[in-house]
Design a protein around this motif. Structure first.
Motif, PDB file in Angstrom:
ATOM      1  N   THR A 119       0.831  -1.204   0.000  1.00  0.00           N
ATOM      2  CA  THR A 119       0.000   0.000   0.000  1.00  0.00           C
ATOM      3  C   THR A 119       0.869   1.259   0.000  1.00  0.00           C
ATOM      4  O   THR A 119       0.592   2.217  -0.733  1.00  0.00           O
ATOM      5  CB  THR A 119      -0.930   0.008   1.231  1.00  0.00           C
ATOM      6  OG1 THR A 119      -1.759  -1.163   1.207  1.00  0.00           O
ATOM      7  CG2 THR A 119      -1.820   1.238   1.238  1.00  0.00           C
ATOM      8  N   ALA A 120       1.930   1.257   0.806  1.00  0.00           N
ATOM      9  CA  ALA A 120       2.845   2.406   0.849  1.00  0.00           C
ATOM     10  C   ALA A 120       3.533   2.611  -0.495  1.00  0.00           C
ATOM     11  O   ALA A 120       3.675   3.749  -0.970  1.00  0.00           O
ATOM     12  CB  ALA A 120       3.888   2.196   1.948  1.00  0.00           C
ATOM     13  N   HIS A 180       1.177   4.110  -2.983  1.00  0.00           N
ATOM     14  CA  HIS A 180       0.951   5.530  -2.703  1.00  0.00           C
ATOM     15  C   HIS A 180       2.015   6.375  -3.402  1.00  0.00           C
ATOM     16  O   HIS A 180       1.708   7.430  -3.964  1.00  0.00           O
ATOM     17  CB  HIS A 180       0.974   5.786  -1.192  1.00  0.00           C
ATOM     18  CG  HIS A 180      -0.371   5.687  -0.544  1.00  0.00           C
ATOM     19  ND1 HIS A 180      -0.982   4.484  -0.287  1.00  0.00           N
ATOM     20  CD2 HIS A 180      -1.247   6.638  -0.106  1.00  0.00           C
ATOM     21  CE1 HIS A 180      -2.157   4.694   0.292  1.00  0.00           C
ATOM     22  NE2 HIS A 180      -2.337   5.993   0.408  1.00  0.00           N
ATOM     23  N   MET A 181       3.256   5.919  -3.370  1.00  0.00           N
ATOM     24  CA  MET A 181       4.317   6.639  -4.064  1.00  0.00           C
ATOM     25  C   MET A 181       4.061   6.675  -5.567  1.00  0.00           C
ATOM     26  O   MET A 181       4.278   7.693  -6.228  1.00  0.00           O
ATOM     27  CB  MET A 181       5.664   5.950  -3.775  1.00  0.00           C
ATOM     28  CG  MET A 181       6.877   6.652  -4.397  1.00  0.00           C
ATOM     29  SD  MET A 181       7.211   8.265  -3.674  1.00  0.00           S
ATOM     30  CE  MET A 181       7.023   9.331  -5.085  1.00  0.00           C
ATOM     31  N   VAL A 182       3.577   5.566  -6.096  1.00  0.00           N
ATOM     32  CA  VAL A 182       3.257   5.505  -7.521  1.00  0.00           C
ATOM     33  C   VAL A 182       2.201   6.548  -7.884  1.00  0.00           C
ATOM     34  O   VAL A 182       2.345   7.291  -8.863  1.00  0.00           O
ATOM     35  CB  VAL A 182       2.749   4.091  -7.907  1.00  0.00           C
ATOM     36  CG1 VAL A 182       2.229   4.074  -9.341  1.00  0.00           C
ATOM     37  CG2 VAL A 182       3.858   3.069  -7.744  1.00  0.00           C
ATOM     38  N   LEU A 185      -6.350   2.232  -2.606  1.00  0.00           N
ATOM     39  CA  LEU A 185      -5.006   1.651  -2.669  1.00  0.00           C
ATOM     40  C   LEU A 185      -4.786   0.646  -1.545  1.00  0.00           C
ATOM     41  O   LEU A 185      -4.125  -0.378  -1.743  1.00  0.00           O
ATOM     42  CB  LEU A 185      -3.955   2.763  -2.595  1.00  0.00           C
ATOM     43  CG  LEU A 185      -3.859   3.682  -3.816  1.00  0.00           C
ATOM     44  CD1 LEU A 185      -2.841   4.788  -3.570  1.00  0.00           C
ATOM     45  CD2 LEU A 185      -3.491   2.904  -5.066  1.00  0.00           C
ATOM     46  N   ALA A 186      -5.336   0.930  -0.364  1.00  0.00           N
ATOM     47  CA  ALA A 186      -5.211  -0.010   0.750  1.00  0.00           C
ATOM     48  C   ALA A 186      -5.948  -1.309   0.447  1.00  0.00           C
ATOM     49  O   ALA A 186      -5.433  -2.409   0.692  1.00  0.00           O
ATOM     50  CB  ALA A 186      -5.749   0.625   2.031  1.00  0.00           C
ATOM     51  N   TYR A 211      -3.884  -4.891   0.072  1.00  0.00           N
ATOM     52  CA  TYR A 211      -4.195  -6.076   0.890  1.00  0.00           C
ATOM     53  C   TYR A 211      -4.866  -7.163   0.052  1.00  0.00           C
ATOM     54  O   TYR A 211      -4.696  -8.350   0.316  1.00  0.00           O
ATOM     55  CB  TYR A 211      -5.065  -5.678   2.075  1.00  0.00           C
ATOM     56  CG  TYR A 211      -4.290  -5.045   3.200  1.00  0.00           C
ATOM     57  CD1 TYR A 211      -3.714  -5.830   4.198  1.00  0.00           C
ATOM     58  CD2 TYR A 211      -4.099  -3.665   3.263  1.00  0.00           C
ATOM     59  CE1 TYR A 211      -2.989  -5.251   5.231  1.00  0.00           C
ATOM     60  CE2 TYR A 211      -3.370  -3.078   4.290  1.00  0.00           C
ATOM     61  CZ  TYR A 211      -2.821  -3.873   5.269  1.00  0.00           C
ATOM     62  OH  TYR A 211      -2.089  -3.310   6.288  1.00  0.00           O
ATOM     63  N   GLY A 212      -5.626  -6.745  -0.956  1.00  0.00           N
ATOM     64  CA  GLY A 212      -6.253  -7.727  -1.834  1.00  0.00           C
ATOM     65  C   GLY A 212      -5.230  -8.498  -2.640  1.00  0.00           C
ATOM     66  O   GLY A 212      -5.334  -9.724  -2.799  1.00  0.00           O
TER      67      GLY A 212
END
Length: 295
Positions: A105-106, A109-111, A143-144, A148-149
């Motif tokens: 997820t992190a 986020h940058m992407v 995104l989270a 996780y998916g």
């Protein structure tokens, strides 16, 4: 006899290096969590709000969660002779799931921070109309779920490949199958997207050299961090590839393999710890906002 003694000495030195690498990772983790807190507080002090800044705030939170797991549990656990990541137990599977889910997820986020900047440059009018913190918060939630998916799918794949469901598959094939899915979607695709975004940033900044607008200064700040992301991610992917190939061709030099594994986690932790530094060095607006924290 001489070869056996030399091999034992090399293993001893490698294991000692592993200890130092793990300890370094613990220091980076503590430093990184502190820097991410400062990053979050600094973004709150900006005089304007948009989706890029909101995503950076969300990324700081997810980076801290990710390095808490990868640093304290992975590197710290090994350093203190306790490895919680054993997929034989339900608790350990849940821990691994949360660790990899937060890391992925992190990373994404940058992407999307980079892609958000691309959109801002290419469609400036639409971006000004649509770039709202509420949109970024919704995207962060998506995104989270995605992160996780994807890890859930990887975990199921791991269990299938590990089992006898693929009876004809060799051990090498099983490793290939897991690594293509895991490394490809988790690291190679994000690296490629951010790299292409950086190319676009550089072309855009070169065309607008005389401008000193807020958007241009923000792009320069994000470009520096994006380049660092690509370099650190490339180091991680290289070490992960080396770990994979060496690990599936020989059982010798186990200490060396462990060292590679610890090093790649250090790069992963560093990638989520150093954002504040790159923003501070390259962004004048970021420095101004940071000093407003103490006023």
């Amino acid at each position: 006899m001489l070869n056996s003694t030399q091999s034992s000495l090399e293993d001893y030195l490698a294991y000692r290096l592993v200890e130092y690498v793990n300890l370094t990772g613990l220091f980076i983790t503590s430093f990184g969590i502190l820097m991410n807190i400062f990053c979050f507080l600094t973004i709150n002090k900006f005089k304007f709000k948009n989706s890029s800044l909101t995503l950076i705030k969300c990324q700081a939170i997810w980076d801290s969660i990710a390095i808490f797991h990868d640093g304290y549990f992975e590197l710290g656990g090994i350093y203190f002779n306790f490895n919680p990541y054993n997929l034989n137990g339900i608790f350990c599977k849940v821990l691994w799931f949360h660790s990899m889910g937060s890391t992925l997820t992190a990373i994404y986020h940058m992407v999307f921070v980079a892609l958000d900047r691309v959109f801002a440059i290419h469609y400036p009018i639409i971006y000004k109309q649509r770039s709202k913190p509420s949109v970024a918060y919704k995207l962060s939630l998506i995104l989270a779920v995605f992160g996780y998916g994807l890890i859930s799918q990887n975990l199921v794949t791991f269990e299938i490949v590990k089992s006898e469901c693929i009876l004809a598959a060799s051990v090498t094939y099983k490793y290939w199958f897991i690594n293509i899915i895991g490394v490809g979607f988790s690291f190679a695709i994000p690296f490629t997207l951010v790299f292409l975004s950086n190319v676009y940033f550089l072309q855009s900044l070169r065309r607008r050299q005389k401008e000193n607008s807020t958007e241009r200064r923000l792009t320069i700040m994000l470009l520096t961090n994006s380049i660092a992301f690509c370099l650190l991610m490339l180091a991680f992917i290289s070490l992960n590839t080396a770990d994979f190939f060496v690990g599936t061709t020989t059982m010798e030099g186990r200490a060396f393999l462990i060292l590679i594994g610890r090093l790649k986690f250090n790069f992963l932790v560093l990638n989520s710890s150093a954002n504040f530094i790159f923003y501070f060095v390259s962004g004048s607006m970021f420095r101004e906002a940071f000093f407003r924290i103490f006023k």
